[in-house]
Design an enzyme around this catalytic site. Structure first.
Site, PDB file in Angstrom:
ATOM      1  N   GLU A   1       9.156   4.014 -26.826  1.00 63.63           N
ATOM      2  CA  GLU A   1       8.833   4.272 -25.419  1.00 63.63           C
ATOM      3  C   GLU A   1       9.406   5.618 -24.977  1.00 63.63           C
ATOM      4  O   GLU A   1       8.751   6.362 -24.246  1.00 63.63           O
ATOM      5  CB  GLU A   1       9.383   3.120 -24.567  1.00 63.63           C
TER       6      GLU A   1
ATOM      7  N   GLU B   1       3.977  12.256 -22.971  1.00 70.03           N
ATOM      8  CA  GLU B   1       2.897  12.212 -21.988  1.00 70.03           C
ATOM      9  C   GLU B   1       3.196  13.000 -20.710  1.00 70.03           C
ATOM     10  O   GLU B   1       2.276  13.547 -20.117  1.00 70.03           O
ATOM     11  CB  GLU B   1       2.448  10.784 -21.680  1.00 70.03           C
TER      12      GLU B   1
ATOM     13  N   TRP C   1      11.890 -13.102   0.039  1.00 70.22           N
ATOM     14  CA  TRP C   1      11.256 -13.697  -1.135  1.00 70.22           C
ATOM     15  C   TRP C   1      12.371 -14.378  -1.874  1.00 70.22           C
ATOM     16  O   TRP C   1      13.325 -13.730  -2.303  1.00 70.22           O
ATOM     17  CB  TRP C   1      10.623 -12.597  -1.993  1.00 70.22           C
TER      18      TRP C   1
ATOM     19  N   ASN D   1      19.047  -7.777   0.853  1.00 69.03           N
ATOM     20  CA  ASN D   1      18.127  -7.690  -0.275  1.00 69.03           C
ATOM     21  C   ASN D   1      18.980  -7.468  -1.515  1.00 69.03           C
ATOM     22  O   ASN D   1      19.789  -6.548  -1.535  1.00 69.03           O
ATOM     23  CB  ASN D   1      17.160  -6.514  -0.064  1.00 69.03           C
TER      24      ASN D   1
ATOM     25  N   CYS E   1      12.066  -8.211  -0.539  1.00 68.51           N
ATOM     26  CA  CYS E   1      12.422  -8.534   0.841  1.00 68.51           C
ATOM     27  C   CYS E   1      12.216  -7.314   1.724  1.00 68.51           C
ATOM     28  O   CYS E   1      12.338  -6.182   1.273  1.00 68.51           O
ATOM     29  CB  CYS E   1      13.874  -8.964   0.922  1.00 68.51           C
TER      30      CYS E   1
ATOM     31  N   LYS F   1      -4.858   6.429 -15.729  1.00 71.10           N
ATOM     32  CA  LYS F   1      -3.970   5.281 -15.502  1.00 71.10           C
ATOM     33  C   LYS F   1      -4.526   4.034 -16.190  1.00 71.10           C
ATOM     34  O   LYS F   1      -3.790   3.246 -16.757  1.00 71.10           O
ATOM     35  CB  LYS F   1      -3.824   5.035 -13.992  1.00 71.10           C
TER      36      LYS F   1
ATOM     37  N   ARG G   1       4.704  -6.153   1.092  1.00 70.42           N
ATOM     38  CA  ARG G   1       5.688  -6.336   0.026  1.00 70.42           C
ATOM     39  C   ARG G   1       5.733  -7.784  -0.468  1.00 70.42           C
ATOM     40  O   ARG G   1       6.285  -8.055  -1.520  1.00 70.42           O
ATOM     41  CB  ARG G   1       7.081  -5.954   0.540  1.00 70.42           C
TER      42      ARG G   1
HETATM   43  O1  M6R Z   1      -2.876  -1.148 -18.197  1.00 68.03           O
HETATM   44  P1  M6R Z   1      -2.243  -1.292 -19.537  1.00 68.03           P
HETATM   45  O2  M6R Z   1      -0.845  -1.752 -19.469  1.00 68.03           O
HETATM   46  O3  M6R Z   1      -3.041  -2.140 -20.472  1.00 68.03           O
HETATM   47  O4  M6R Z   1      -2.235   0.169 -20.127  1.00 68.03           O
HETATM   48  C1  M6R Z   1      -1.950   0.378 -21.487  1.00 68.03           C
HETATM   49  C2  M6R Z   1      -1.600   1.824 -21.731  1.00 68.03           C
HETATM   50  O5  M6R Z   1      -2.686   2.649 -21.447  1.00 68.03           O
HETATM   51  C3  M6R Z   1      -0.398   2.269 -20.889  1.00 68.03           C
HETATM   52  O6  M6R Z   1       0.702   1.433 -21.113  1.00 68.03           O
HETATM   53  C4  M6R Z   1       0.002   3.706 -21.200  1.00 68.03           C
HETATM   54  O7  M6R Z   1       0.477   3.786 -22.508  1.00 68.03           O
HETATM   55  C5  M6R Z   1       1.058   4.126 -20.209  1.00 68.03           C
HETATM   56  N1  M6R Z   1       0.458   4.597 -19.012  1.00 68.03           N
HETATM   57  C6  M6R Z   1       1.966   5.146 -20.755  1.00 68.03           C
HETATM   58  O8  M6R Z   1       2.948   5.482 -19.844  1.00 68.03           O
END
Ligand code: M6R
Length: 613
Positions: free
Chosen positions: A486, A493, A74, A100, A2, A608, A27
């Site tokens: 995770e 990372e 929304w 919201n 929202c 990314k 948004r």
């Molecule tokens: O775009 P995706 O979700 O398929 O990407 C998969 C991985 O490359 C991604 O989840 C990666 O492990 C993360 N950026 C880690 O934080």
């Protein structure tokens, strides 16, 4: 998500509000409305659909007045109709509110207000707010005090903005939890309120952000800040540069932190309009598959990479426990070399926030050749994975800019949960009562996540103490095991620290040899059926002088006593508890990395979207 805008000053409010809402259109929304206080009355104009419909409908004749609020909605509770659109009024048209968030206890409040003679006209949870404010004002409270009392009555996370015709020229705005931001814009003889910077920046770059539990009382020439308890706060504006990156980062130093903080909203956006509360139902618009196909499949194969695979691991639990279908999970790149025995009787569910990860796309292509029906979970409308699969459930996070995935993890988990509910319904294994419980449980997530995000300063303290270590172990069991993986992935990372995630039962089968005082162990030991076994693992770590950071359930004094540091999460449903435990994992990695001076948004060597094998 929202959108919120407010204006009080010397100019006509309505055109400014509509322009501000237009800048928030990115948004997403399904209806919109504005309210203006003028000449002792509140004028409300609202409607379903696009803002342009509302604007065109006015034909250039705007409600007059110099103080007003506007909203793009929304839907969560109730369809996107004109009646359900914000702003919402009280019984007599004296108070008006935009909001919201989700009022988690709205059903009981609605019943209470109705019994006291209040006439509520919409299907929304929001409408209880103006009526609560009205009742406190009728008892003699001013608008600010009435809003404070109202905050004390509602559960969940909220951004609330209100006006009253009894106090013309004044807007009150509150933030409770993290269901969305509130930013105050300072002009010359005028003030603004908004959910996001882009709504304000063309008007002013002098802004102040509300934190959880803060309220602003705004008039054209002044703003007063107080806590929800009424204690005054000292706050002045900061000047933000007028560039798109700053606008997008909002109050946060890094995109990663901003995206962590956005999670309650992203979850809400992912289930809004799809999880129907009364009567309980699931409405997944683009699942691309008949109920008959979902009934026919005899197992589910979930695939993904990295963080998305961790979400997929939870998807496996959901398909088995909610939909009653045997399910397995594999890393997309390994799945390709398995020569997996799949065909039309296996539903393949891929998870990929980008929808362009080459290993996942190749695995999907293989599954397609074998005739398997496919659904993908994705955050990028139109991405390749959504074109290959028969159907998709889009997560609605907006772009994730930081390389490290955060908000797309929890939104993907929520989407998988909805998909499992949908499959359970199609297969006739979920009755109304059970589905109602599952939906109610998901609806609590944004509010609870807001409470966990409030642990930020404590996590930062722990991160400062731990930032010098070079090896970490993350342990958990059951539904929390993917979050241990995770936690380790996030830490390595963004901070370049070596970290391993293990199912805690494996510890004695090897990793225990590593444990000594140089190895912090993050143990997820929540009250979800795994707590007692985790307690034994923690004892074993302590016996080897390992340093324990426990992620435990609030009030678990025994476990607190066993940990060097403890982060306490509110009690929650075991299946969805990972939505909460993901947050300390993300915050710990973020704060350790920033303490070490790492570039958290663009860590070295990482992309990314991984488009090479
Ligand atoms: O775009 P995706 O979700 O398929 O990407 C998969 C991985 O490359 C991604 O989840 C990666 O492990 C993360 N950026 C880690 O934080």
């Amino acid at each position: 998500m929202c959108g919120i805008i407010g204006y009080t000053g010397r100019r006509e409010a309505a055109p400014l509000l509509l322009d501000g809402l237009q800048r928030l259109e990115y948004r997403g929304y399904d209806s919109a409305g504005i309210a203006i206080v003028d000449d002792g009355a509140i004028h409300v104009v609202k409607g379903a659909g696009k803002l342009s419909v509302l604007r065109d409908g006015l034909e250039g004749v705007y409600p007059p007045g110099r103080c007003g609020i506007g909203h793009t909605r929304w839907a969560t509770h109730g369809k996107p109709t004109t009646d359900n659109a914000h702003p919402h009024l009280d019984c007599t048209g004296a108070v008006v509110v935009i909001h919201n968030g989700i009022v988690e206890n709205y059903l009981e409040l609605r019943a209470e207000l109705t019994a006291r003679g209040h006439a509520l006209r919409s299907e929304t949870d929001t409408e209880v707010l103006p009526h609560l404010i009205e009742s406190y004002m009728d008892e003699g409270a001013d608008l600010l005090t009435a809003l404070r009392h109202t905050l004390g009555r509602i559960r969940g996370a909220h951004a609330i903005v209100a006006m009253s015709k009894r106090e013309p020229g004044r807007i009150v705005a509150a933030r409770a939890g993290n269901a969305g931001g509130v930013v105050i814009g300072y002009g010359a003889g005028e003030m603004f309120v908004a959910s996001d910077l882009p709504a304000l920046l063309p008007e002013t770059q002098r802004v102040a952000f509300l934190a959880d539990g803060e309220i602003a009382c705004v008039t054209a020439d002044a703003v007063e800040y107080v806590t929800a308890a009424g204690a005054p706060l000292q706050r002045g504006p900061q000047v933000v540069p007028f560039d798109p990156v700053t606008a997008a980062k909002g109050a946060h130093k890094h995109f990663m932190l901003k995206e962590i903080m956005e999670q309650p909203e992203c979850i809400m956006d992912t289930f809004r309009g799809r999880a129907i509360f009364e009567p309980p139902a699931i409405a997944l618009e683009s699942v691309g598959m008949s109920d008959e196909t979902l009934r026919r499949v005899s197992r589910v194969m979930l695939i993904g990479m990295g963080t998305s695979m961790h979400a997929a691991m939870l998807g496996r639990s959901y398909f088995e426990r909610i939909a009653g279908i045997p399910a397995e999970v594999d890393n997309s790149s390994e799945f390709r070399y398995r020569d997996a025995l799949i065909g039309p009787d296996t539903l393949v569910v891929s998870v990929a926030q980008s929808g362009e990860t080459v290993d996942t796309l190749e695995a999907m292509a293989d599954a397609k050749r074998r005739g398997a029906p496919q659904i993908t979970i994705c955050n990028t409308p139109g991405a390749q994975s959504t074109r290959v699969a028969d159907g998709c459930v889009l997560t609605r996070c907006g772009p994730e800019v930081a390389v490290a995935s955060t908000k797309t993890l929890t939104a993907s988990i929520s989407a998988l949960y909805l998909l499992a509910c949908h499959a359970g319904r199609a297969r006739g294994v979920l009755d109304d009562a059970r589905l109602g419980e599952l939906i109610a449980s998901l609806a609590r997530a944004p509010g609870l996540m807001g409470r966990v995000l409030a642990l930020g300063p404590k996590v930062q303290e722990i991160a400062h103490a731990l930032a010098g270590y070079e090896d970490f172990l993350f342990l958990a069991r059951g539904a929390q095991y993917p979050m241990a993986l995770e936690g380790a992935l996030k830490l390595k990372e963004v901070s370049y620290i070596h970290a391993e995630g293990y199912p805690a039962g494996e510890m004695k089968h090897g990793p225990i040899a590593l444990i000594d005082r140089t190895m912090p162990v993050v143990a997820i030991a929540l009250d979800d059926g795994t707590r007692d076994k985790m307690l034994s693992n923690i004892e074993q770590v302590r016996a080897r002088e390992g340093l324990v950071v426990g992620i435990i359930t609030e009030g678990d004094a025994e476990l607190r006593g066993k940990c060097d540091e403890a982060l306490e999460l509110p009690p929650y449903a075991p299946l969805l508890y990972p939505l909460l435990s993901a947050i300390p994992m993300q915050l710990l990695a973020y704060h350790i990395a920033t303490t070490r001076g790492c570039d958290v948004d663009q860590p070295r060597n990482l992309a990314k979207t991984v488009t090479v094998e």
